[in-house]
Design a protein around this motif. Sequence first.
Motif, PDB file in Angstrom:
ATOM      1  N   GLU A 117      -2.989  12.559   4.892  1.00 12.52           N
ATOM      2  CA  GLU A 117      -3.753  12.100   3.730  1.00 12.52           C
ATOM      3  C   GLU A 117      -4.874  13.063   3.367  1.00 12.52           C
ATOM      4  N   THR A 118      -5.592  13.579   4.380  1.00 13.20           N
ATOM      5  CA  THR A 118      -6.762  14.415   4.099  1.00 13.20           C
ATOM      6  C   THR A 118      -6.494  15.900   4.272  1.00 13.20           C
ATOM      7  N   ASN A 119      -5.394  16.239   4.916  1.00 11.33           N
ATOM      8  CA  ASN A 119      -5.042  17.620   5.232  1.00 11.33           C
ATOM      9  C   ASN A 119      -6.020  18.271   6.212  1.00 11.33           C
ATOM     10  N   GLU A 120      -6.871  17.468   6.855  1.00 13.71           N
ATOM     11  CA  GLU A 120      -7.791  18.007   7.854  1.00 13.71           C
ATOM     12  C   GLU A 120      -7.061  18.228   9.177  1.00 13.71           C
ATOM     13  N   ILE A 121      -7.483  19.279   9.877  1.00 16.59           N
ATOM     14  CA  ILE A 121      -6.886  19.562  11.176  1.00 16.59           C
ATOM     15  C   ILE A 121      -7.326  18.502  12.176  1.00 16.59           C
ATOM     16  N   MET A 122      -6.377  18.017  12.960  1.00 17.89           N
ATOM     17  CA  MET A 122      -6.633  16.978  13.956  1.00 17.89           C
ATOM     18  C   MET A 122      -6.492  17.544  15.355  1.00 17.89           C
ATOM     19  N   THR A 123      -7.164  16.936  16.309  1.00 23.06           N
ATOM     20  CA  THR A 123      -6.912  17.261  17.706  1.00 23.06           C
ATOM     21  C   THR A 123      -5.629  16.562  18.149  1.00 23.06           C
ATOM     22  N   PHE A 124      -5.003  17.097  19.187  1.00 26.14           N
ATOM     23  CA  PHE A 124      -3.819  16.435  19.744  1.00 26.14           C
ATOM     24  C   PHE A 124      -4.198  15.100  20.372  1.00 26.14           C
ATOM     25  N   ALA A 125      -5.405  15.018  20.899  1.00 22.08           N
ATOM     26  CA  ALA A 125      -5.853  13.751  21.481  1.00 22.08           C
ATOM     27  C   ALA A 125      -5.938  12.661  20.418  1.00 22.08           C
ATOM     28  N   ALA A 126      -6.384  13.019  19.231  1.00 23.29           N
ATOM     29  CA  ALA A 126      -6.472  12.041  18.142  1.00 23.29           C
ATOM     30  C   ALA A 126      -5.086  11.684  17.621  1.00 23.29           C
ATOM     31  N   ALA A 127      -4.192  12.664  17.587  1.00 26.90           N
ATOM     32  CA  ALA A 127      -2.847  12.424  17.073  1.00 26.90           C
ATOM     33  C   ALA A 127      -1.978  11.654  18.056  1.00 26.90           C
ATOM     34  N   TYR A 128      -2.245  11.827  19.363  1.00 26.47           N
ATOM     35  CA  TYR A 128      -1.437  11.196  20.402  1.00 26.47           C
ATOM     36  C   TYR A 128      -2.342  10.463  21.398  1.00 26.47           C
ATOM     37  N   PRO A 129      -2.993   9.393  20.965  1.00 25.86           N
ATOM     38  CA  PRO A 129      -3.964   8.717  21.838  1.00 25.86           C
ATOM     39  C   PRO A 129      -3.353   8.124  23.104  1.00 25.86           C
ATOM     40  N   GLU A 130      -2.140   7.574  23.012  1.00 26.45           N
ATOM     41  CA  GLU A 130      -1.512   6.997  24.200  1.00 26.45           C
ATOM     42  C   GLU A 130      -1.222   8.071  25.239  1.00 26.45           C
TER      43      GLU A 130
END
Length: 321
Positions: free
Chosen positions: A59-72
């Motif tokens: 939605e925002t095109n902002e770069i994410m951390t892998f921790a945020a993308a894969y919390p489990e």
Amino acid sequence: MGLFDFLKKKNAAPQPATISANSTIDPAIAQFDEQVFNTVARYICKPGAVIDLKLKNRETNEIMTFAAAYPEQFNNWKKVKSGADKRGIIYGILDEQMGGHLALWQVMERYNDDRYPQEALKIAIEHADETAEQQADFHAAFARSYFILQEFALAEKHCLMGLAIDAAHIRTKRIYADVLHCTNMHEQAHALYEEILSAKLPKDKEMSLPIQHLLGFDGDIVNSPVYAFSWLSNSPSMPQEIWDWANDEFYYSPYFRSQHAYWLLDRGEHMPALAKLFTLVKEMPWCKEAATNCLSLIEQLGMKDNMVDERKWLEGVVKGV
């Protein structure tokens, strides 16, 4: 979430993603992202490869951390202690991000390294074609699967097939040397290790090369569980942290794990040896010799009455029940 940028393989190392310029990342988040980046080369089985991974919010095109993308996965990664288990969690993430880019032999090696050689063989048998069968890398991966399963005759068969395709193929030579050693062809194995060293070892660094570089995947010299155990066990002053590193590096290998346990036994460290053998058999129940020795050790330590269920299970493994 999850747009994948497969940007580069060489030169500058990728930098961990940040949430924003003004935010401070929890150290565990930074460590997780760093390990994801550092694991990619091993995942694709290409030492020295540098690949820039970026996850972007849809939605925002902002770069994410892998921790945020894969919390489990991140939470599980924080809980587990084993380096190999942490790597396995990251492999699961990379399956989603990169799995479709892998050649068949790379998929096999991914499962070999994650302690699933049967899965590697299953995938190979289902998807092999004429192109794959003409690749030395494919036969090296097949040989490693069989080596892990202690099916040495089949491992040797694929080593010879790979070397028939490419007589200079280093990965095949390494696994073939290990197979030869484990089938009591020590002189031939030693000759192959020496051949690999001559081809791969930088002559100007022979005396200063870190042991992790000599033996580890990233160094791409003699990344062999057999050679590594021989080297470490014949170095009485080897620091514990090097043994710990090697344990994680070669955790896929029942040879290294069982020999390490027997080495501990020789040093009188009976309980750590028992724990290593039992864990090995739990993860790799085809290791019947380790199961037999585990039973013997339980009896020698006078622990038969304290490990009734464990003994029963081990006896079943030995009998193939």
